[in-house]
Design an enzyme around this catalytic site. Structure first.
Site, PDB file in Angstrom:
ATOM      1  CE  LYS A 199      -3.872  -2.095  -0.168  1.00 28.01           C
ATOM      2  NZ  LYS A 199      -4.671  -2.041  -1.386  1.00 28.01           N
ATOM      3  CD  GLU A 285      -7.050   3.570   3.310  1.00 30.45           C
ATOM      4  OE1 GLU A 285      -6.285   3.601   2.336  1.00 30.45           O
ATOM      5  OE2 GLU A 285      -8.270   3.337   3.212  1.00 30.45           O
ATOM      6  NE  ARG A 383     -13.202  -7.801  -5.920  1.00 29.47           N
ATOM      7  CZ  ARG A 383     -14.010  -7.959  -4.889  1.00 29.47           C
ATOM      8  NH1 ARG A 383     -14.032  -9.094  -4.249  1.00 29.47           N
ATOM      9  NH2 ARG A 383     -14.795  -6.990  -4.491  1.00 29.47           N
TER      10      ARG A 383
END
Length: 819
Positions: A199, A285, A383
């Protein structure tokens, strides 16, 4: 099931002849689990000899790595198209496995399924050309086992693996392992998975690409104290989120700025992430209070082409998981749609992506800003998302077919200016869960399943009208073209059939219901009608909740945000009231007609020969049926419904209401037209009602618990009502009211069939009200049972790792005197 004889010989022709082990079988059909090896089972094919290698095979053709790997020579216009694979393995289960198989069948590609012991009779196993068992029910011992899946690829001769979503779909190591074995991973290059898996790196990449990011910590340091410090700097509330995952798994919102609250959420998120995705790394976050969730579907090929297939709105969620999605996102201006699409394509190109992917944004309703969330390339990072059908419906494109084309090395078949955007589509996810019990998952057998009739199996392409307006090829806004009239359509993606077992080991989604109309209003109207026709018995579902949601005025007005459900809670969950007298009359007549003895010798109809009842006055037969609302939480007594047969097929009905004033219906015409259908004329209205009986589980003693009574599920007027026939008093005296013995005490019972993850107390411990006592897991979702009172733990009825049934008493707490 198509036998696997042909595919075995095909695969064996490609395996080297060194270190061979001979086994004699009738033709391989299933691969059964063994802790040390993969073994084969006999089928009923003609007896033959096959040879299976135990070493890594040598592939005769040139090794293929990632079909999506960038750097391959660009296919020039007019160049021959590369052929599809002959056979692929689908490394997934449920509706997504069935979805991939349908497109593969359309293209003439043979499919290999893998399954766990719990999925032996699953629909995807029956649909595939071959099926192989790869381990026990837990996904960590089956669907997450890379070695087993790779071995099945070699044994079956599968040239490529489609990972679906979840499980190994975002696992870069799996993609690399397949490449090393000469098997194509139908997905992005491992480099893109790795880049987006970090990330901190992905945040830098997205920032460099001009994509705004949500403030947070995306680094590798997983020390709980350090993460709490980061959360404090970010500012509560915060969101803890698994870096490898999706579907709301491994996500926890922390509102309270205390170490205890943060560490409890962190531990639970990590444990859930590890079980679901094999990785427990999380990020922290800023939690946007009133966000709207909008995502852009992108597609890229291995020659550098990348386009947007427009956006979806997925704002309405529960437990951080989407339950209803739509395309396009309502209320977006052309300029905003173009901006989001441009940012999404830039993000894809920034990581040299190839294949299907989704760039997710959250729109802050308070600041009107969009932030990049994360790029899903076939799960969190890699995905084809659960909600991809709504994009297929508005574009007319088969995204699975596009995946297979790109994986084969072909370029995208459309440029940006040619991508349609036609009408509006919704997808509703049908889950085995109880919305009124905090959406806790349910499990059990699908005793009855009746669905709306689909008009489409796969998306249909749209033919533009002869007059098209020109558009800039590089533009990322839909061009102003018109398409031939598109009729409303219904599509159903499901992985279970009637009789299937919904277990506790996997996600509780039963199916996806997709509708498409000329605009949002028509599509929403179709969704409501389709949900009215979706009937399930055997497990609790969210169907009626979805129907209420689709009829909610705020949803109709597209006032969307991720907190939509709690904001409109009282409208979506109105107080439970007593069933209407009409429903009681319908149900009582169904029971009465169902219990008629069959005519054996005489064709003449008379109430005396056909009605199980008592005769009063010599002319009229009468019966009393007692019914009680299953969902009513008040102290309601069973209501008596008196049925009088006055003529063949005609009845008078009298209902004793809770107010004491009886409700009467005269001359009601009723007859059974099937074991689950009642034709009835009530108040001059002719209706056909579906009523399904659910007998109590065997071997459970009679009690006051509704779980031990016959349930009658009534589907009428777009609503489902569940009534029970109370247990007779004489049977209660025999069986004893076992389940109600702990009523009024500090007993904590399992709210659903579950796996006990952690028992946090021991006998003699003093606990406070609200303290976490037991952690349960069902369908990859953790639930913490908390003490309802303060007191002392007197007994514990479970242990870590134990499977417990719904209603089992797990912990008994003796309340303090002052409680």
């Amino acid at each position: 099931m198509i036998p696997s004889k042909h595919s075995i010989s095909y695969g064996l022709n490609r395996i080297g002849a060194s270190s061979l082990t001979q086994i004699s079988v009738h033709g391989l059909r299933n691969l059964h689990y063994n802790p040390n090896t993969v073994t084969v089972a006999r089928s009923e094919e003609a007896h033959r000899r096959v040879i299976v290698t135990r070493r890594r095979p040598h592939w005769n053709n040139q090794q293929r790595t990632y079909a999506s790997e960038l750097g391959a020579p660009r296919v020039l216009p007019g160049s021959p198209r590369k052929p599809h694979f002959d056979k692929i393995l689908v490394a997934n289960r449920g509706e997504i496995a069935c979805r991939v198989i349908r497109t593969a069948r359309k293209l003439g590609i043979r499919c290999v399924a893998v399954y766990s012991e719990a999925d032996h009779d699953a629909l995807h196993v029956k649909m595939a050309d071959e099926a192989y068992c790869i381990g026990p029910a837990p996904s960590s011992e089956s669907y997450l086992k890379m070695d087993k899946i790779i071995e099945v690829c070699h044994l079956s001769g599968a040239q490529a693996v489609h990972p679906g979503y979840g499980f190994l779909s975002e696992n870069a190591k799996f993609a690399e392992r397949l490449s090393e074995e000469g098997i194509v991973f139908i997905g992005p290059p491992a480099s893109a998975i790795i880049s987006m898996g970090s990330k901190s790196e992905s945040k830098n990449i997205m920032t460099s690409a001009g994509v705004p990011c949500v403030p947070g910590y995306h680094g590798d340091n997983q020390n709980p104290e350090f993460l709490f410090e980061q959360a404090t700097e970010i500012g509560f509330p915060v969101l803890i989120k698994a870096i490898h995952g999706g579907g709301g798994k491994g996500m926890r919102t922390v509102i309270e700025a205390t170490p205890d609250a943060f560490y409890e959420a962190l531990t639970s998120a990590k444990r859930e992430s590890l079980k679901s995705f094999g990785n427990d790394t999380v990020l922290v976050e800023k939690y946007i209070q009133r966000p709207r969730h909008v995502e852009v579907q992108i597609f890229a090929d291995s020659m550098g082409g990348a386009i947007s297939l427009w956006e979806r709105d997925c704002s309405v969620q529960r437990r951080n998981q989407k339950i209803i999605e739509e395309a396009p996102a309502p209320g977006l201006s052309i300029e905003l749609r173009e901006s989001l699409s441009a940012k999404a394509v830039a993000a894809a190109r920034a990581v040299k992506y190839a294949g299907a992917g989704t760039v997710e944004f959250i729109f802050d309703n308070d600041t009107q800003d969009f932030y990049f969330m994360e790029m899903y390339f076939i799960h969190t990072n890699t995905r084809l998302q659960v909600e991809h059908p709504v994009t297929e419906m508005v574009t007319g494109l088969d995204l699975v077919e596009w995946q297979l084309e790109v994986a084969a090395g072909n370029p995208l078949s459309l440029d940006q200016s040619s991508v349609p955007l036609v009408g509006h589509a919704f997808e509703a996810r049908i889950y085995a869960e109880n919305p009124r019990n905090n959406f806790l998952p349910d499990s059990g057998q699908l005793l009855y399943l009746s669905t709306p009739t689909p008009t489409l199996t796969l998306p249909q392409s749209y033919k533009p009208s002869p007059t098209l307006s020109s558009s800039n090829v590089e533009s990322v806004a839909p061009i102003l073209v018109s398409y031939e009239s598109v009729p409303p359509s219904v599509r159903l993606e499901q992985g279970f059939a009637q009789g299937s077992q919904i277990g506790v080991y996997y996600d509780p989604m039963i199916a996806k219901l997709i509708v498409h109309g000329k605009d949002r209003s028509e599509a929403l109207r179709m969704l409501r009608k389709a949900l009215d026709e979706y009937h399930v018995v055997g497990v609790s579902t969210n169907v009626e909740f979805l129907r209420t949601l689709a009829g909610n005025q705020a949803f109709i007005d597209a006032e969307l945000e991720t907190g939509f459900i709690p904001k409109h809670f009282h409208e979506l969950f109105p107080p439970v009231t007593e069933s209407a007298p009409e429903v009681l009359a319908q149900t009582a007549l169904f029971v009465t007609l169902r219990d008629y003895p069959k005519q054996q010798t005489s064709t003449a109809q008379s109430p005396w020969t056909s009605l199980v009842s008592r005769r009063f006055g010599g002319d009229v037969d009468e019966r009393v049926i007692h019914l009680q609302d299953d969902a009513f939480t008040g102290e309601a007594q069973p209501r008596a419904v008196r049925i009088k047969s006055v003529a063949a097929g005609l009845f008078d009905v009298e209902i004793k209401t809770s107010s004491g004033t009886p409700v009467k219906f005269y001359g009601v015409s009723a007859k059974l037209i099937s074991p689950t259908s009642l034709s009835i004329t009530l108040n001059d209205k002719l209706s056909t009602i579906t009523i399904v009986s659910q007998p109590p589980p065997p071997f459970i003693p009679a009690s006051l618990s509704h779980n031990t009574m016959e349930r009658l599920h009534v589907f009428s007027g777009g609503r489902k009502t569940t009534l029970v026939i109370p247990t007779p008093k004489w049977l209660l005296m025999q069986g004893g009211d076992v389940l109600s013995a702990a009523a009024g005490t500090g007993a904590l019972k399992a709210p659903m069939p579950s796996l006990v993850v952690e028992v946090r107390v021991k006998v003699g411990d003093r606990i406070e009200k609200g303290q976490g006592v037991i952690v349960l897991e069902s369908m990859k979702t953790e639930t913490v049972l908390r003490a309802g009172i303060s007191g002392i733990v007197k007994a514990i009825g479970c242990k870590n790792g134990e499977m417990v049934q719904e209603g089992k008493e797990l912990v008994n707490i003796e309340a303090d005197e002052e409680t």
